[in-house]
Design a protein around this motif. Structure first.
Motif, PDB file in Angstrom:
ATOM      1  N   PHE A 257      -5.315  10.587 -10.300  1.00  0.00           N
ATOM      2  CA  PHE A 257      -6.379   9.653  -9.917  1.00  0.00           C
ATOM      3  C   PHE A 257      -7.742  10.322  -9.808  1.00  0.00           C
TER       4      PHE A 257
ATOM      5  N   GLY B  21      -9.467   2.901  -3.891  1.00  0.00           N
ATOM      6  CA  GLY B  21      -9.138   3.226  -2.496  1.00  0.00           C
ATOM      7  C   GLY B  21      -8.804   4.691  -2.278  1.00  0.00           C
TER       8      GLY B  21
ATOM      9  N   MET C 218      -9.604   2.726  12.342  1.00  0.00           N
ATOM     10  CA  MET C 218     -10.512   1.607  12.050  1.00  0.00           C
ATOM     11  C   MET C 218     -11.699   1.566  13.004  1.00  0.00           C
TER      12      MET C 218
ATOM     13  N   HIS D 222      -4.473   3.770   5.735  1.00  0.00           N
ATOM     14  CA  HIS D 222      -4.418   2.321   5.534  1.00  0.00           C
ATOM     15  C   HIS D 222      -2.972   1.792   5.577  1.00  0.00           C
TER      16      HIS D 222
ATOM     17  N   LEU E  16       0.838  -1.213   0.000  1.00  0.00           N
ATOM     18  CA  LEU E  16       0.000   0.000   0.000  1.00  0.00           C
ATOM     19  C   LEU E  16       0.869   1.258   0.000  1.00  0.00           C
ATOM     20  N   PRO E  17       0.321   2.378  -0.460  1.00  0.00           N
ATOM     21  CA  PRO E  17       1.050   3.633  -0.261  1.00  0.00           C
ATOM     22  C   PRO E  17       1.115   3.967   1.233  1.00  0.00           C
TER      23      PRO E  17
ATOM     24  N   VAL F  95      -6.647  -2.826  -0.716  1.00  0.00           N
ATOM     25  CA  VAL F  95      -7.935  -2.281  -1.139  1.00  0.00           C
ATOM     26  C   VAL F  95      -8.536  -3.300  -2.120  1.00  0.00           C
TER      27      VAL F  95
ATOM     28  N   THR G  31     -10.184   8.229   7.693  1.00  0.00           N
ATOM     29  CA  THR G  31      -9.022   9.015   8.084  1.00  0.00           C
ATOM     30  C   THR G  31      -9.222   9.615   9.477  1.00  0.00           C
TER      31      THR G  31
ATOM     32  N   SER H 287     -12.061   5.626  -5.807  1.00  0.00           N
ATOM     33  CA  SER H 287     -11.436   4.965  -6.961  1.00  0.00           C
ATOM     34  C   SER H 287     -10.167   4.253  -6.511  1.00  0.00           C
TER      35      SER H 287
ATOM     36  N   ASP I 109     -11.905  -2.154 -12.591  1.00  0.00           N
ATOM     37  CA  ASP I 109     -10.608  -2.201 -11.912  1.00  0.00           C
ATOM     38  C   ASP I 109     -10.611  -1.339 -10.648  1.00  0.00           C
ATOM     39  N   PHE I 110     -11.088  -0.118 -10.752  1.00  0.00           N
ATOM     40  CA  PHE I 110     -11.010   0.814  -9.624  1.00  0.00           C
ATOM     41  C   PHE I 110     -12.250   0.789  -8.726  1.00  0.00           C
TER      42      PHE I 110
ATOM     43  N   LYS J  78       5.158  -0.455  -4.618  1.00  0.00           N
ATOM     44  CA  LYS J  78       3.755  -0.264  -4.984  1.00  0.00           C
ATOM     45  C   LYS J  78       3.131  -1.621  -5.248  1.00  0.00           C
ATOM     46  N   PHE J  79       1.834  -1.628  -5.449  1.00  0.00           N
ATOM     47  CA  PHE J  79       1.162  -2.890  -5.731  1.00  0.00           C
ATOM     48  C   PHE J  79       1.400  -3.278  -7.188  1.00  0.00           C
TER      49      PHE J  79
ATOM     50  N   ARG K 272     -12.571   9.671 -16.226  1.00  0.00           N
ATOM     51  CA  ARG K 272     -12.125   8.789 -17.304  1.00  0.00           C
ATOM     52  C   ARG K 272     -13.174   8.705 -18.414  1.00  0.00           C
TER      53      ARG K 272
ATOM     54  N   THR L 137      -9.229  -3.300  -5.170  1.00  0.00           N
ATOM     55  CA  THR L 137      -8.548  -3.406  -6.475  1.00  0.00           C
ATOM     56  C   THR L 137      -7.373  -4.390  -6.413  1.00  0.00           C
ATOM     57  N   PHE L 138      -6.676  -4.469  -5.277  1.00  0.00           N
ATOM     58  CA  PHE L 138      -5.581  -5.448  -5.146  1.00  0.00           C
ATOM     59  C   PHE L 138      -6.135  -6.855  -5.409  1.00  0.00           C
TER      60      PHE L 138
HETATM   61  C1  MCA Z   1      -3.334   5.308  -9.781  1.00  0.00           C
HETATM   62  N1  MCA Z   1      -4.073   5.890 -10.745  1.00  0.00           N
HETATM   63  C2  MCA Z   1      -5.351   5.848 -10.397  1.00  0.00           C
HETATM   64  C3  MCA Z   1      -5.377   5.233  -9.132  1.00  0.00           C
HETATM   65  N2  MCA Z   1      -4.127   4.919  -8.768  1.00  0.00           N
HETATM   66  N3  MCA Z   1      -6.470   6.280 -11.003  1.00  0.00           N
HETATM   67  C4  MCA Z   1      -7.622   6.119 -10.365  1.00  0.00           C
HETATM   68  N4  MCA Z   1      -7.725   5.541  -9.151  1.00  0.00           N
HETATM   69  C5  MCA Z   1      -6.616   5.098  -8.504  1.00  0.00           C
HETATM   70  N5  MCA Z   1      -6.710   4.543  -7.303  1.00  0.00           N
HETATM   71  C6  MCA Z   1      -3.636   6.463 -12.015  1.00  0.00           C
HETATM   72  C7  MCA Z   1      -2.164   6.399 -12.254  1.00  0.00           C
HETATM   73  O1  MCA Z   1      -1.628   7.662 -11.900  1.00  0.00           O
HETATM   74  C8  MCA Z   1      -2.075   6.117 -13.743  1.00  0.00           C
HETATM   75  O2  MCA Z   1      -2.211   7.288 -14.439  1.00  0.00           O
HETATM   76  C9  MCA Z   1      -3.296   5.346 -14.067  1.00  0.00           C
HETATM   77  O3  MCA Z   1      -4.212   5.649 -12.994  1.00  0.00           O
HETATM   78  C10 MCA Z   1      -3.143   3.873 -14.164  1.00  0.00           C
HETATM   79  O4  MCA Z   1      -2.377   3.439 -13.123  1.00  0.00           O
HETATM   80  P1  MCA Z   1      -2.305   1.952 -12.679  1.00  0.00           P
HETATM   81  O5  MCA Z   1      -0.952   1.443 -13.034  1.00  0.00           O
HETATM   82  O6  MCA Z   1      -3.493   1.179 -13.064  1.00  0.00           O
HETATM   83  O7  MCA Z   1      -2.422   2.233 -11.159  1.00  0.00           O
HETATM   84  P2  MCA Z   1      -1.500   1.736 -10.068  1.00  0.00           P
HETATM   85  O8  MCA Z   1      -0.298   2.590  -9.997  1.00  0.00           O
HETATM   86  O9  MCA Z   1      -1.337   0.259 -10.248  1.00  0.00           O
HETATM   87  O10 MCA Z   1      -2.368   2.055  -8.772  1.00  0.00           O
HETATM   88  C11 MCA Z   1      -3.621   1.458  -8.545  1.00  0.00           C
HETATM   89  C12 MCA Z   1      -3.673   1.011  -7.103  1.00  0.00           C
HETATM   90  C13 MCA Z   1      -3.292   2.229  -6.229  1.00  0.00           C
HETATM   91  C14 MCA Z   1      -2.670  -0.111  -6.871  1.00  0.00           C
HETATM   92  C15 MCA Z   1      -5.057   0.519  -6.787  1.00  0.00           C
HETATM   93  O11 MCA Z   1      -4.161   3.288  -6.522  1.00  0.00           O
HETATM   94  C16 MCA Z   1      -3.299   1.935  -4.769  1.00  0.00           C
HETATM   95  O12 MCA Z   1      -2.333   1.419  -4.227  1.00  0.00           O
HETATM   96  N6  MCA Z   1      -4.408   2.263  -4.084  1.00  0.00           N
HETATM   97  C17 MCA Z   1      -4.512   2.146  -2.649  1.00  0.00           C
HETATM   98  C18 MCA Z   1      -5.046   3.418  -2.094  1.00  0.00           C
HETATM   99  C19 MCA Z   1      -5.086   3.424  -0.572  1.00  0.00           C
HETATM  100  O13 MCA Z   1      -4.149   2.974   0.088  1.00  0.00           O
HETATM  101  N7  MCA Z   1      -6.148   3.951   0.011  1.00  0.00           N
HETATM  102  C20 MCA Z   1      -6.297   3.992   1.451  1.00  0.00           C
HETATM  103  C21 MCA Z   1      -6.797   5.332   1.874  1.00  0.00           C
HETATM  104  P3  MCA Z   1      -1.518   7.471 -15.866  1.00  0.00           P
HETATM  105  O14 MCA Z   1      -2.016   6.339 -16.709  1.00  0.00           O
HETATM  106  O15 MCA Z   1      -1.957   8.789 -16.305  1.00  0.00           O
HETATM  107  O16 MCA Z   1      -0.059   7.390 -15.574  1.00  0.00           O
HETATM  108  S1  MCA Z   1      -7.122   5.324   3.643  1.00  0.00           S
HETATM  109  C22 MCA Z   1      -8.791   5.025   3.689  1.00  0.00           C
HETATM  110  O17 MCA Z   1      -9.430   5.031   2.712  1.00  0.00           O
HETATM  111  C23 MCA Z   1      -9.484   4.629   4.977  1.00  0.00           C
HETATM  112  C24 MCA Z   1      -8.921   5.171   6.211  1.00  0.00           C
HETATM  113  C25 MCA Z   1      -9.538   3.130   5.068  1.00  0.00           C
HETATM  114  O18 MCA Z   1     -10.598   2.609   5.454  1.00  0.00           O
HETATM  115  O19 MCA Z   1      -8.497   2.507   4.806  1.00  0.00           O
END
Ligand code: MCA
Ligand code: AMP
Length: 501
Positions: A466, A403, A305, A207, A201-202, A247, A301, A401, A433-434, A228-229, A470, A249-250
């Motif tokens: 993000f 996460g 949890m 998270h 995760l980031p 999330v 946030t 999207s 995907d998202f 990264k994932f 789209r 999507t993983f």
């Molecule tokens: C990257 N991109 C995205 C996303 N992530 N677009 C929409 N939604 C996203 N989530 C962009 C990239 O910049 C890239 O743009 C294009 O989409 C395609 O990237 P891709 O390679 O498919 O994405 P990735 O780099 O593999 O990332 C997807 C991901 C990542 C692995 C799902 O977004 C991720 O790790 N998400 C986790 C988020 C998270 O940790 N959320 C927790 C928040 P271009 O094509 O222009 O370069 S905390 C929270 O919510 C609460 C507290 C909780 O309950 O946890």
């Protein structure tokens, strides 16, 4: 006393072996090295003149250095403020100015592009493998550091969350908030030093930083550290892991790969999902493929949890389980009066995990955090007879999207400012995907033409990738109700299939 330092960092000094591991199991960063790095960074921060309570903003690629910097801030009694690596300068400006950060840290490669931030804060750089100006300062510092005394209610972090109205709000999070939640999670999810957590995760959000990292540190469990994932890297690392957090999507991406099955995942003790709703279909497919049931949990946030499906006992797809120990939760009407079980209402929560309010925004704080400690989440939920909570919708206009949260208002403001645009509406549509992805519905000004290419370019300047819609559509008019309010539900229905494959 420094609660987070004492519980999460100090014990590392007595631990053997690797804290962060590579997918092949070799040590990326040892526990001892981590504590030393934290000490060096804390000395460097103090050397820059920072004082307890000062804010340190950072936009850094995921790295061991960033974790040690967070540790250094904790040790020095500073408030750390991690920022999404996707934010362009236009977004960073606001966070650095609003937080009153005295120091901003960025990747060495971005240093020149971010020079404009110097009008708000000192800017230093920190990259992997000891690169950057801050790393150079720290290299000359001692590793020994006596942690600055902090109380349970002293603030440890600001995490910015967008809002349905206006600008992002800095959620003020204390030592008590983080530590109480980490303690509950370690126990509830049975984390021990025998675990190895696969971390993909980031680390600029709750998270990856607070749920995953704090739990691993508190339990003394090493982490396999992926920048990264990526499916390939996760498949490589899984045989050496015992647990993973992600999330939805993983999990959908893993399921798309035929190699993902019992052979690579069958030995895992626990898969956890959260940050966005997981489809019941994904739960089912996952169990059929691996024999494991994903444990879904729910958080925010502002609260860390809140609910979790049980470790033992039934994990029910489509629910987020009962409230965690120490979390009070009710489903209520607009006045905060609890509704009978089975009725849908707004989820309110209370407990040691609930944040201290929004930085310098007393009105927004008062609107969401009641004086008796109940926080109005803005999520719509229902509690069943077994006490399991289901999130059935959102009272807040929010798209999630992959996460990441996207507040339509922020995107609409950029769209509305473009040449030829009269008005716009942004809604989420199901995305394979998202989970969800934004759709922009634009009305052109009379006699004007809207150039989508120009709109995309403007979005690129203003907002992280993000958040970009789209799918774009230019229409004659937006559907409105008799009060003149845009009917987003009608738009969601109209665009519900645009991302269908
Ligand atoms: C990257 N991109 C995205 C996303 N992530 N677009 C929409 N939604 C996203 N989530 C962009 C990239 O910049 C890239 O743009 C294009 O989409 C395609 O990237 P891709 O390679 O498919 O994405 P990735 O780099 O593999 O990332 C997807 C991901 C990542 C692995 C799902 O977004 C991720 O790790 N998400 C986790 C988020 C998270 O940790 N959320 C927790 C928040 P271009 O094509 O222009 O370069 S905390 C929270 O919510 C609460 C507290 C909780 O309950 O946890
Ligand atoms: P954030 O503001 O980034 O912390 O996002 C928090 C929001 O994510 C919550 O208010 C929920 O709307 C959503 N969320 C988190 N976990 C879940 C889950 N398991 N199911 C549904 N929504 C979730």
């Amino acid at each position: 006393m420094n609660p987070l330092y004492d519980a999460l960092i100090a014990p590392c000094a007595a631990r053997e072996g690797g804290f962060l591991l590579r997918p092949d199991g070799s040590v990326l960063l040892g526990y001892g090295e981590f504590v030393e790095q934290v000490g060096r960074y804390a000395n460097a921060l103090v050397g820059l003149g920072l004082e307890p309570g000062d804010r340190v903003a950072m936009q850094l690629e995921k790295s061991p250095e960033m974790l040690a910097l967070v540790g250094g801030c904790i040790a020095a009694g500073l408030i750390f403020l991690p920022l999404n690596t996707g934010y362009p300068v236009a977004e960073l400006d606001y966070f650095v100015e609003n937080s009153g950060a005295r120091l901003f840290l960025c990747d060495p490669g971005k240093r020149d592009a971010l020079a404009a931030l110097e009008r708000f804060a000192r800017v230093e750089s920190l990259g992997p493998q000891g690169t950057g100006s801050f790393a150079a300062l720290a290299a000359a510092c001692d590793t020994a550091f006596a942690p600055v005394a902090r109380g349970e209610d002293d603030l440890a972090a600001f995490l910015y969350t967008s809002g349905t109205t206006g600008r992002s709000k800095g959620a003020m999070i204390s030592h008590r908030n983080l530590l109480s939640n980490a303690r509950v999670l370690v126990e509830f999810w049975r984390f021990t030093g025998a675990d190895v957590l696969l971390h993909a995760l980031p680390i600029f959000h709750t998270h990856g930083l607070f749920v995953a990292t704090n739990v691993a540190l508190l339990a003394g469990a090493p982490m396999i550290w992926l920048e990264k994932f990526e499916v390939e890297a996760v498949l490589d690392a899984l045989p050496r892991a015992t647990t993973m957090m992600g999330v939805p999507t993983f999990y959908t991406r893993l399921l798309e790969d035929a190699r993902f099955g019992r052979d690579v995942a069958g030995h895992m003790r626990l898969f956890i999902s959260g940050s966005a709703p997981m489809l019941e279909e994904t739960h089912r497919q996952f169990e059929a493929r691996t024999g494991e049931r994903i444990l879904e949990r729910y958080g925010m946030t502002e609260t860390n949890m809140l609910c979790s499906n049980p470790y033992e006992g039934e994990r029910v797809a489509g629910t987020v389980g009962p409230p965690l120990p120490g979390v009070e939760l009710k489903v209520c009407d607009a006045e905060g009066v609890a509704l009978p079980d089975g009725e849908v209402g707004v989820i309110e929560v209370r407990g040691e995990n609930v944040f201290h309010g929004y930085w310098q925004m007393p009105e927004k704080t008062a609107a969401e955090l009641r004086s008796d400690g109940w926080f109005i989440t803005g999520d719509l939920g229902v509690i069943d007879a077994q006490g399991y909570v289901s999130i059935v919708g959102r009272g807040k206009d929010l798209i999630i999207s992959g996460g990441y949260n996207i507040y339509p208002k922020e995107v609409e403001a950029v769209l509305d400012a473009q040449a030829g645009v009269l008005e716009s509406a942004v809604v989420g549509a199901p995305h394979p995907d998202f989970g969800e992805s934004p759709v922009a519905v634009i009305v052109a000004a009379p006699g004007a033409e809207v150039e989508i290419a120009a709109v995309r370019a403007a979005l690129g300047e203003a907002l992280a990738r993000f958040k970009h819609p789209r799918h774009f559509d230019v229409v004659e008019a937006l559907p409105r109700n008799t009060m003149g309010k845009v009917q987003k539900a009608a738009l969601r229905a109209r665009y519900g299939e645009v991302f269908k494959v």
